[in-house]
Design a protein around this motif. Structure first.
Motif, short mmCIF file in Angstrom:
data_model
loop_
_atom_site.label_atom_id
_atom_site.label_comp_id
_atom_site.label_asym_id
_atom_site.label_seq_id
_atom_site.Cartn_x
_atom_site.Cartn_y
_atom_site.Cartn_z
N GLN A 377 0.84 -1.19 0.00
CA GLN A 377 0.00 0.00 0.00
C GLN A 377 0.88 1.25 0.00
N ASP A 378 0.24 2.36 -0.25
CA ASP A 378 0.93 3.64 -0.21
C ASP A 378 1.55 3.83 1.17
N LEU A 379 2.82 4.20 1.22
CA LEU A 379 3.50 4.31 2.51
C LEU A 379 3.59 5.73 3.04
N SER A 380 2.87 6.67 2.42
CA SER A 380 3.07 8.04 2.91
C SER A 380 2.73 8.24 4.39
N PRO A 381 1.70 7.56 4.95
CA PRO A 381 1.52 7.73 6.40
C PRO A 381 2.73 7.23 7.20
N MET A 382 3.33 6.14 6.75
CA MET A 382 4.51 5.59 7.42
C MET A 382 5.70 6.54 7.25
N ASP A 383 5.83 7.07 6.04
CA ASP A 383 6.90 8.04 5.78
C ASP A 383 6.79 9.20 6.76
N ALA A 384 5.57 9.69 6.95
CA ALA A 384 5.35 10.82 7.85
C ALA A 384 5.73 10.46 9.29
N GLU A 385 5.36 9.24 9.73
CA GLU A 385 5.70 8.82 11.10
C GLU A 385 7.21 8.69 11.26
N LEU A 386 7.86 8.14 10.23
CA LEU A 386 9.31 7.99 10.31
C LEU A 386 10.00 9.35 10.36
N VAL A 387 9.47 10.30 9.59
CA VAL A 387 10.05 11.64 9.60
C VAL A 387 9.96 12.23 11.00
N LYS A 388 8.79 12.08 11.64
CA LYS A 388 8.62 12.59 13.00
C LYS A 388 9.63 11.93 13.94
N PHE A 389 9.77 10.63 13.78
CA PHE A 389 10.67 9.89 14.67
C PHE A 389 12.12 10.34 14.46
N LEU A 390 12.52 10.45 13.20
CA LEU A 390 13.91 10.83 12.90
C LEU A 390 14.19 12.27 13.34
N ASP A 391 13.19 13.13 13.22
CA ASP A 391 13.34 14.51 13.71
C ASP A 391 13.60 14.50 15.22
#
Ligand SMILES: *[C@@H]1O[C@H](CO)[C@@H](O)[C@H](O)[C@H]1NC(C)=O
Ligand SMILES: *[C@@H]1O[C@H](CO)[C@@H](O)[C@H](O)[C@H]1NC(C)=O
Ligand SMILES: *[C@@H]1O[C@H](CO)[C@@H](O)[C@H](O)[C@H]1NC(C)=O
Ligand SMILES: *[C@@H]1O[C@H](CO)[C@@H](O)[C@H](O)[C@H]1NC(C)=O
Ligand SMILES: *[C@@H]1O[C@H](CO)[C@@H](O)[C@H](O)[C@H]1NC(C)=O
Length: 668
Positions: A377-391
Motif C-alpha cells: 500500500q501507499d507508505l506516505s503515512p509511514m513516511d510521515a511517522e518515520l520523519v517525526k521519529f527521525l526529527d
C-alpha cells in the motif's frame, strides 16, 4: 496462462481497453494479472521481432551469451532504474496522511514515559485497566481489572483499557502498551554491567516488511532523505536475501544463523525446539553486557518466529511487545489505524520511551512494521511517522551515540511488478540503510569508509548480525560457531568484503542471487541478439511517435555500435510465485534457456540519432512435436536515451509533444 497473455497482448495493440479487461481478470487471478500486464507493456513489439526464431538464430544467440559458471564469479549488481513504465503504471492508491483522524473512532488515552494519561477531551471518563499477561509465545490473557486514573503509572507493559463517559453514553476499549522505567534489579538480573560502557553504542533498527531498496526511494522519499542527508546513512546497494520470506532475513540478522542451518524448530516436526533453546540470540549477547532490549513487530497473528516455528520459550527481550500487540490486533478492525492513530506510531513511541527512560544504559531496539508495506500500500503515512521519529532522534541528540538502521526483509513478493525481471531482482535486494553514530564515526574514522566500500559489495543478513555486534561494541564469537556452517560473514564497518565474493561464497541460493553475468558482444552489428534487440528498441520509438507520423519520420535501424548482455541466473529468472500456496515457488517456464538484459547503442536512419536502449529478453525452447519452437521475447524496460545532439531535428514537435523530441525526425 501464457496463451491468455498472448491474446491480451494482441488485443492491447493500439487501444486502451486492455486496462479494463485486466482489471476484471485481476479480481479473480492475481497471477494472471501479473503476466498479462507485463505482456501489455510489451505492446511496442511486433510479432516479427518478438517471437519465433530459427534454429540457426537460436544457436548463434546462445553462443553470444555469457557462460553460466556459478562458483566464485565476481558479482555484478544489476543497474535497475528507480522507476520504469511498469512501476509507474502500478503505484498504489494514495493514502492521506491523516487517514486515521478521518474515522469516528478516537483514542481516549495516551501512554508516555511509563505513565498513562486521559486525553483532555476525555478527562472525566471512568476507566479500568486489565494487564496483558504473557502465557507463552502463542497466547496471552487479561488479568483482573483495576481502576485507572490519568497520570497513573503504566499498570503493565500492555493493558486493555475500558472507559466510559460519566453519563455512560459512550465507551472506549483499546489495548495500549509502553515501556517501563527499569528497576535496578532488572538491570542486574541478566548478568554484569559493561566493562567500559563508553565503548558501547545504542542501536535502533526500524524494519519495514516487503520493501526493496528501490521501493524505499519511491515510497519513503522523505525518511530516506533524512537518513541519507542528515544522518549520513549508507545504503547497501547489493544486500541480497538468503531465502524466502521474513524469517530467512530476520533469523540470520538476530542470530547469525541461516534458516537452512538452524536446528529443527518448525511446528509439526519431531524434536523441534523453542528458538531460544536452539539458538543464541543477539538479545542475549547484549543483555549480558547490560543492554536494555526491546523487540516488537506488527502482524503478530502470523509472527515471524511463531507462524512456522515454536517461537520463544522465554520472553527474548526486556520489553517484548508481542503479548500486548497480539491482543491489540485482535481488537483492531482497521489494518492501518488504531483508533485515530497510525498503528505504527505506537511502536515508534515505545522506542522513544525506551531511550528517554533509560538514559544511563546502552539500548537495543528492534522493530518491524508490516501494516502498510506488506500489502504494497501507499507508505506516505509511514513516511510521515518515520520523519517525526527521525526529527526527534536528531533533536534529542541521539545520533551522537546511537546507530540507526532502516531496513527490510525482502522486496515485494506479489503484485503486478513482481513477475517482471525488475520485480524479481527487487525482491532479492531489500533496503538496508545504516546511519552510524557520530561517536563511532569520530572514534573510528575507518568505519564509515569501510561501510561505504562494502555498500557496493555483495552482502547478506548474516553480515548484519556481525555488524550489529560490532556496532554495539561487542565481539562476535558466536556467529561461526553457532551456524556450524562454513559461511564467512563480515562486520561491514570493520572488515572488507572481498570484491570477488560470489553468491555461493555468501551462502545465497541461486534462486535468490541477484548477481549478473556480463559480456560485451563483439561485432554487435552482426550479432543476432543485438540486432533484434536494437530493432525492438527502434520499434518502441516509432510506436511513441506513431500518432504524429505526419510530422515525424519513421526511424529505421542503421547499425549497432555496442552491445552488452547481462544474464540472470536461470533459477532467479524462473522464480515464480503461486498465490495461496503457502509461500512456495514453483518452476514454471521450465523451457526457459536464458533471460536477462541487453543494452545496445544504435544509430537510427535517417536522423543519424545515436541511442542507448536496454531491453529485457528471454530465450525459450519449447520442446515437443515437430522439433519444438524457439522463441526470443523482448520486453520494454525503460525509454531509450538519445546520446547525440539532435539540434533542430525535432523542432516540428518541440512545442506540442516535447517529451517525444528525442524520437522525432521531422519530415524535411
Ligand atoms: C466508575 O465506574 C464504576 C462502575 O460503574 C463505579 O463503581 C465507580 O464509582 C466509577 N468511578 C468514578 C470515579 O466515577
Ligand atoms: C548517549 O548519549 C546520551 C545523550 O548525550 C547520554 O545521556 C547517554 O548516557 C549516552 N549513552 C551511552 C550508552 O553512551
Ligand atoms: C550530544 O551528545 C554528545 C555526547 O553523547 C555531547 O558531547 C554533546 O555535547 C551533545 N550535544 C548537545 C547539543 O547536547
Ligand atoms: C569490530 O570488531 C573488530 C574485531 O572483529 C574490532 O577490532 C573492532 O574494534 C570492532 N569495532 C568496533 C567499533 O567495535
Ligand atoms: C554506424 O553508423 C553511423 C552513422 O550512420 C556511422 O557514423 C558509423 O561509422 C557506423 N558505425 C559502424 C561500426 O558501422
Amino acid at each position: 496462462m501464457v496463451r491468455l497473455a498472448r491474446q491480451l497482448r494482441l488485443a492491447s495493440a493500439g487501444n486502451g481497453r486492455i486496462r479494463l479487461m485486466l482489471a476484471t481478470i485481476a479480481t479473480f487471478a492475481c497471477v494472471t494479472w501479473t503476466v498479462a500486464l507485463i505482456s501489455s507493456v510489451g505492446k511496442f513489439g511486433d510479432s516479427g521481432q518478438n517471437g519465433q526464431i530459427s534454429l540457426e538464430d537460436f544457436d548463434s544467440i546462445q553462443q553470444s551469451l555469457p557462460e553460466l559458471t556459478h562458483k566464485s564469479q565476481r558479482c555484478v549488481s544489476p543497474k535497475l532504474p528507480v522507476t520504469n513504465q511498469l512501476v509507474r503504471a502500478n503505484r498504489p492508491r494514495p493514502i492521506p496522511a491523516d487517514v486515521c483522524q478521518r474515522g469516528t473512532s478516537k483514542n481516549w488515552l495516551r501512554v508516555s514515559e511509563s505513565r498513562v494519561y486521559l486525553r483532555p477531551e476525555y478527562s472525566s471518563a471512568n476507566c479500568t485497566a486489565e494487564p496483558v499477561v504473557w502465557l507463552d509465545d502463542q497466547s496471552s490473557e487479561f488479568g483482573s481489572a483495576r481502576p485507572l486514573r490519568s497520570g497513573d503509572k503504566l499498570p503493565s507493559l500492555g493493558f486493555r483499557a475500558s472507559c466510559q463517559s460519566p453519563d455512560r453514553t459512550s465507551r472506549h476499549s483499546s489495548v495500549y502498551y509502553g515501556v517501563k522505567r527499569a528497576t535496578s534489579s532488572a538491570a542486574g538480573s541478566r548478568g554484569g554491567s559493561p566493562t567500559d560502557s563508553s565503548e558501547l553504542g545504542n542501536v535502533i533498527m526500524l524494519g519495514l516488511d516487503s520493501l526493496s531498496r528501490l521501493e524505499s526511494l519511491r515510497s519513503l522519499p522523505r525518511a530516506s532523505r533524512i537518513m541519507q542527508d542528515r544522518l549520513g546513512a549508507i545504503t547497501l546497494q547489493q544486500y541480497n536475501i538468503m531465502g524466502d520470506g521474513t524469517p530467512a532475513a530476520l533469523l540470520p540478522i538476530l542470530t547469525g544463523v541461516r534458516e537452512a542451518d538452524m536446528p529443527e524448530s518448525r511446528k509439526g516436526f519431531a524434536g523441534a525446539r523453542f528458538l531460544d533453546d536452539s539458538l543464541r540470540w543477539i538479545f542475549e549477547d547484549l543483555r549480558d553486557r547490560g543492554f536494555v532490549t526491546l523487540y516488537g513487530e506488527e502482524g503478530n497473528f502470523m509472527g515471524t518466529f511463531q507462524l512456522r516455528f515454536h517461537g520463544f520459550r522465554r520472553q527474548p527481550t526486556d520489553f517484548y511487545l508481542r503479548p500486548a500487540l497480539l491482543q491489540q490486533e485482535r481488537l483492531q478492525t482497521n489494518a492501518i489505524c488504531i483508533g485515530d492513530e497510525i498503528a505504527s506510531a505506537r511502536m515508534l513511541l515505545a522506542v522513544k520511551d525506551l531511550f528517554t527512560l533509560h538514559p544511563d544504559r546502552p539500548k537495543f531496539a528492534f522493530t518491524f512494521f508490516s501494516s502498510l508495506s506488506h500489502e504494497n500500500q501507499d507508505l506516505s503515512p509511514m513516511d510521515a511517522e518515520l520523519v517525526k521519529f527521525l526529527d526527534w532522534f536528531e533533536a534529542a541528540n541521539l545520533s551522537s551515540n546511537t546507530s540507526i538502521i532502516l531496513m527490510s526483509d525482502h522486496g515485494q513478493r506479489h503484485g503486478p511488478l513482481r513477475n517482471s525481471m525488475q520485480g524479481k531482482l527487487e525482491e532479492s535486494l531489500p533496503l538496508m540503510s545504516i546511519a552510524l553514530s557520530r561517536q563511532l564515526m569520530s572514534r573510528k574514522k575507518a568505519a564509515a569508509e569501510m561501510l561505504r566500500t562494502n555498500a557496493n559489495r555483495l552482502t547478506t543478513p548474516v553480515d548484519i548480525h556481525r555488524t550489529l555486534l560490532n556496532l554495539s561494541g561487542l565481539r562476535d564469537s558466536t556467529t561461526l560457531a553457532a551456524s556450524g556452517a562454513s559461511l564467512t560473514s563480515y562486520s561491514l564497518i570493520d572488515e572488507a568484503v572481498p570484491e570477488t565474493r560470489s553468491c555461493s561464497d555468501a551462502g545465497i541460493p541461486t534462486h535468490w542471487c541477484s548477481c549478473l553475468r556480463l559480456k560485451k558482444i563483439q561485432e554487435p552489428s552482426s550479432n543476432e541478439l543485438a540486432v533484434r534487440a536494437a530493432r525492438f528498441a527502434v520499434n518502441q520509438m516509432n510506436s511513441a511517435t506513431e500518432p504524429f507520423r505526419h510530422l515525424c519520420h519513421e526511424l529505421q535501424l542503421g547499425n549497432v555500435t555496442e552491445a552488452d548482455v547481462s544474464l540472470i541466473s536461470g533459477d532467479l529468472a524462473k522464480r515464480e510465485r503461486q498465490m495461496g500456496r503457502d509461500f512456495s515457488y514453483n518452476m514454471a517456464n521450465s523451457d526457459l534457456v536464458a533471460s536477462g538484459y541487453i543494452t545496445v547503442r544504435l544509430f537510427a536512419k535517417p536522423s543519424s540519432g545515436l541511442y542507448e536502449a536496454t531491453v529485457q529478453f528471454s530465450l525459450q525452447q519449447h520442446s515437443g512435436f515437430s522439433g519444438g519452437r524457439r522463441i526470443l521475447k523482448f520486453l520494454y524496460v525503460s525509454e531509450p536515451s538519445r546520446i547525440n545532439r539532435y539540434g533542430r531535428q525535432a523542432d516540428c514537435i518541440a512545442q506540442m509533444q516535447p517529451h517525444l523530441r528525442k524520437f522525432c525526425f521531422c519530415e524535411p
